[in-house]
Design a protein around this motif. Structure first.
Motif, PDB file in Angstrom:
ATOM      1  N   GLN A 286      14.615 -13.458   9.028  1.00 39.21           N
ATOM      2  CA  GLN A 286      14.338 -12.106   9.515  1.00 39.21           C
ATOM      3  C   GLN A 286      13.724 -12.120  10.917  1.00 39.21           C
TER       4      GLN A 286
ATOM      5  N   HIS B 193      13.506 -16.538   3.983  1.00 41.18           N
ATOM      6  CA  HIS B 193      13.696 -15.119   4.285  1.00 41.18           C
ATOM      7  C   HIS B 193      12.923 -14.722   5.546  1.00 41.18           C
TER       8      HIS B 193
ATOM      9  N   TYR C 140       7.255  -9.127  -2.108  1.00 44.51           N
ATOM     10  CA  TYR C 140       6.114  -8.223  -1.975  1.00 44.51           C
ATOM     11  C   TYR C 140       5.304  -8.534  -0.719  1.00 44.51           C
TER      12      TYR C 140
ATOM     13  N   LYS D 196       4.971  -5.817   6.872  1.00 41.59           N
ATOM     14  CA  LYS D 196       5.580  -4.695   6.138  1.00 41.59           C
ATOM     15  C   LYS D 196       7.094  -4.652   6.367  1.00 41.59           C
ATOM     16  N   GLU D 197       7.528  -4.915   7.587  1.00 45.63           N
ATOM     17  CA  GLU D 197       8.963  -4.926   7.896  1.00 45.63           C
ATOM     18  C   GLU D 197       9.677  -6.100   7.220  1.00 45.63           C
TER      19      GLU D 197
ATOM     20  N   SER E  97       8.740  -7.295   4.231  1.00 47.13           N
ATOM     21  CA  SER E  97       8.674  -7.143   2.780  1.00 47.13           C
ATOM     22  C   SER E  97       9.855  -6.331   2.261  1.00 47.13           C
ATOM     23  N   SER E  98      10.102  -6.460   0.960  1.00 49.41           N
ATOM     24  CA  SER E  98      11.206  -5.750   0.314  1.00 49.41           C
ATOM     25  C   SER E  98      10.894  -5.645  -1.176  1.00 49.41           C
ATOM     26  N   LYS E  99      11.830  -5.138  -1.937  1.00 48.85           N
ATOM     27  CA  LYS E  99      11.633  -5.076  -3.388  1.00 48.85           C
ATOM     28  C   LYS E  99      11.544  -6.476  -3.976  1.00 48.85           C
ATOM     29  N   LYS E 100      12.218  -7.412  -3.350  1.00 48.92           N
ATOM     30  CA  LYS E 100      12.232  -8.787  -3.842  1.00 48.92           C
ATOM     31  C   LYS E 100      11.009  -9.579  -3.370  1.00 48.92           C
TER      32      LYS E 100
END
Length: 86
Positions: free
Chosen positions: A21, A17, A38, A30-31, A33-36
């Motif tokens: 990205q 990932h 952390y 932070k950019e 990261s996602s709900k999946k």
């Protein structure tokens, strides 16, 4: 050698990932990261990827807003992956 490096990236969904990205440009943890994925897991994996020369921190002096980019090594891995999946 390329297969070993590709396997390292593909064995972890979060590493894959991050690499995918960052293909689109420089990003902060932070950019990425996602709900999946952390933020703490992203940060840990970014450090591992940086130690193995897959990503580079473009502003290491900034403690609060670090930005990461792909290295030539990881760009070559992405090109190889694209080539073998065509």
């Amino acid at each position: 050698m390329m297969n070993k490096e590709l396997n390292y990236i593909l064995k972890s969904e979060i590493r894959f990932h991050i690499i995918l990205q960052l293909k689109n440009g420089i990003k902060t943890p932070k950019e990425l990261s996602s709900k999946k994925f952390y933020l703490s897991h992203i940060s840990t994996n970014l450090k591992e990827l940086e130690n193995k020369n897959y990503v580079i921190c473009v502003n290491p002096e900034d403690r609060k807003n670090k930005k990461y980019s792909l290295t030539k090594k990881s760009e070559e891995i992405l090109n190889y992956l694209h080539k073998i999946t065509k």
